[in-house]
Design a protein around this motif. Structure first.
Motif, mmCIF file in Angstrom:
data_model
loop_
_atom_site.group_PDB
_atom_site.id
_atom_site.type_symbol
_atom_site.label_atom_id
_atom_site.label_comp_id
_atom_site.label_asym_id
_atom_site.label_seq_id
_atom_site.Cartn_x
_atom_site.Cartn_y
_atom_site.Cartn_z
ATOM 1 N N ASP A 49 0.792 -1.276 -0.073
ATOM 2 C CA ASP A 49 0.058 0.062 -0.116
ATOM 3 C C ASP A 49 0.770 1.386 -0.094
ATOM 4 O O ASP A 49 0.376 2.463 -0.708
ATOM 5 C CB ASP A 49 -0.886 -0.043 1.270
ATOM 6 N N GLY A 64 -2.979 2.496 -1.288
ATOM 7 C CA GLY A 64 -3.364 0.898 -1.184
ATOM 8 C C GLY A 64 -4.320 0.919 -2.631
ATOM 9 O O GLY A 64 -4.465 1.751 -3.511
ATOM 10 N N GLU A 65 -5.444 0.168 -2.257
ATOM 11 C CA GLU A 65 -6.318 -0.042 -3.405
ATOM 12 C C GLU A 65 -7.362 1.162 -3.622
ATOM 13 O O GLU A 65 -7.822 1.362 -4.789
ATOM 14 C CB GLU A 65 -7.435 -1.252 -2.551
ATOM 15 N N LEU A 68 -5.440 3.087 -5.963
ATOM 16 C CA LEU A 68 -5.474 2.394 -7.451
ATOM 17 C C LEU A 68 -6.880 2.526 -8.092
ATOM 18 O O LEU A 68 -7.033 3.039 -9.184
ATOM 19 C CB LEU A 68 -5.059 0.797 -7.518
ATOM 20 N N GLU A 69 -7.828 2.825 -7.242
ATOM 21 C CA GLU A 69 -9.203 3.090 -7.676
ATOM 22 C C GLU A 69 -9.350 4.214 -8.212
ATOM 23 O O GLU A 69 -10.171 4.582 -9.484
ATOM 24 C CB GLU A 69 -10.338 2.809 -6.640
ATOM 25 N N LYS A 72 -7.528 4.375 -11.779
ATOM 26 C CA LYS A 72 -8.300 3.863 -12.824
ATOM 27 C C LYS A 72 -9.436 4.438 -13.382
ATOM 28 O O LYS A 72 -9.624 4.431 -14.384
ATOM 29 C CB LYS A 72 -8.688 2.255 -12.149
ATOM 30 N N TYR A 126 -3.713 -6.287 -8.206
ATOM 31 C CA TYR A 126 -3.307 -6.270 -6.886
ATOM 32 C C TYR A 126 -4.431 -6.836 -6.165
ATOM 33 O O TYR A 126 -5.900 -6.411 -6.164
ATOM 34 C CB TYR A 126 -3.453 -4.697 -6.220
ATOM 35 N N LYS A 127 -4.050 -7.555 -4.931
ATOM 36 C CA LYS A 127 -5.347 -8.413 -4.365
ATOM 37 C C LYS A 127 -6.388 -8.843 -4.879
ATOM 38 O O LYS A 127 -7.401 -8.740 -4.656
ATOM 39 C CB LYS A 127 -5.686 -7.327 -3.174
ATOM 40 N N LYS A 129 -7.481 -8.209 -7.907
ATOM 41 C CA LYS A 129 -8.261 -7.477 -8.781
ATOM 42 C C LYS A 129 -7.417 -6.780 -10.001
ATOM 43 O O LYS A 129 -6.273 -6.192 -9.556
ATOM 44 C CB LYS A 129 -9.023 -6.064 -7.834
ATOM 45 N N TYR A 131 -6.483 -3.699 -12.565
ATOM 46 C CA TYR A 131 -6.558 -2.260 -12.617
ATOM 47 C C TYR A 131 -5.909 -1.949 -13.923
ATOM 48 O O TYR A 131 -4.622 -1.660 -14.138
ATOM 49 C CB TYR A 131 -5.689 -1.626 -11.554
#
Length: 339
Positions: A49, A64-65, A68-69, A72, A126-127, A129, A131
């Protein structure tokens, strides 16, 4: 204390340096969390992260996620993917940029080999998922990679924006009396080295030094691998050479090759380490280059061009220099086409 005695005292079984180093570097043995269906994109290892960040002009940072969200979804002004050893400098660098440009900036710091793979593949996993996305600016540490990205239709213009040099990191006070590269060949030392697969520091620079000094074959035992050991006392990192200070801090590693900036960052965080500086032939001081390029057809082309120009300003150069990076020359900082 010998590694075997240290572990015996802790009631931990001795297997290999690889297993030991894994405990010193938490992600050393953790595989990238991705299922077979998502492997078409470049996997990011677990627990990264801190390498996935979005910087806001007001100082807010998302990691972290969630970061990335945002990237994206196109909710950043532009995105930069670059070599992981700059992770500790990027907050200062981006905030210097944001004093004049109010963009929200996404930053991913991974080894250069992984960055290039992600640019070519069109994103990350990542995890578990996907991207799928592309950066606006990428960073590399060798011109060959820049040219490969151009040939793939991914690279256009670039700048050489800074330099670095190799040093040896050892425990505080240098209790093993390590004096230079030749000491890496001492069989009683526990050595950790950046891996030659994804880490540019080894792939393009340190490996050449070890070959020139007649040590590569001995230390690697003929292997090209990561998260593994070559010779029985030599472990190659999983992801980042920042695993090396972790190993030294834990008392399980005697010495490793790192960038001078990695040592400075360790000292800034009060790590119990010391440095062994190397002569120019081994430090590669006059050969280590950091390149930044913009991606052809990137979604934020104007912002990418502005960022490349920014890297040539005193504000950017001073921000990097605060962390031990070596400033580029005026000529190097001129934006030019990748040849």
């Amino acid at each position: 204390m010998k590694l075997s005695k240290l572990l015996a005292a802790l009631a931990i079984p001795v297997f290999t340096l690889g297993a030991v180093a894994a405990s010193a570097a938490p992600d050393a043995e953790k595989p990238a969390q991705a299922n077979p269906a998502t492997q078409k994109l470049e996997p990011i290892p677990a627990d990264k992260d801190e390498d996935l960040r979005v910087f806001y002009p007001d100082g807010k940072i998302v990691k972290g996620e969630a970061a990335l969200e945002l990237m994206k979804a196109g909710k950043t002004g532009f995105n930069i993917w670059l070599a992981g050893n700059q992770f500790f400098a990027m907050e200062a660098v981006i905030h210097a940029f944001q004093k004049q440009h109010k963009d929200v900036v996404g930053v991913i710091t991974m080894p250069p080999g992984k960055v290039m793979n992600a640019v070519l593949k069109g994103g990350w996993v990542y995890k578990d998922k996907d991207y799928a996305m592309t950066p606006d600016v990428f960073g590399m540490v060798d011109m060959g990679s820049m040219q490969k990205l151009k040939e793939a239709g991914k690279g256009k213009d670039y700048v050489t924006y800074m330099h670095n040099q190799l040093v040896l990191m050892v425990a505080k006070g240098n209790p093993r009396n390590i004096k230079g590269i030749a000491d890496l060949g001492r069989p009683e030392l526990q050595v950790m080295l950046p891996n030659p697969i994804t880490e540019g520091i080894m792939k393009f620079y340190a490996k050449k030094v070890l070959q020139n000094d007649g040590l590569w074959d001995k230390l690697s035992d003929g292997k090209e691998c990561q998260s593994c050991y070559g010779a029985p006392n030599v472990y190659f990192t999983a992801v980042h050479h920042r695993e090396i200070p972790d190993g030294i801090n834990a008392g399980k590693v005697d010495v490793g090759i790192v960038w001078a900036t990695e040592y400075q960052n360790a000292i800034a965080h009060h790590a119990p380490v010391s440095v062994v500086n190397l002569p120019e032939k081994d430090s590669m001081k006059n050969e280590v280059n950091y390149f930044a390029g913009d991606v052809t057809g990137a979604p934020h082309a104007k912002a990418a061009a502005e960022y490349l120009k920014f890297l040539g300003t005193p504000a950017a150069q001073d921000a990097y220099a605060r962390f031990g990076f070596i400033k580029a020359t005026k000529e190097e900082l001129a934006v030019r086409a990748i040849q």
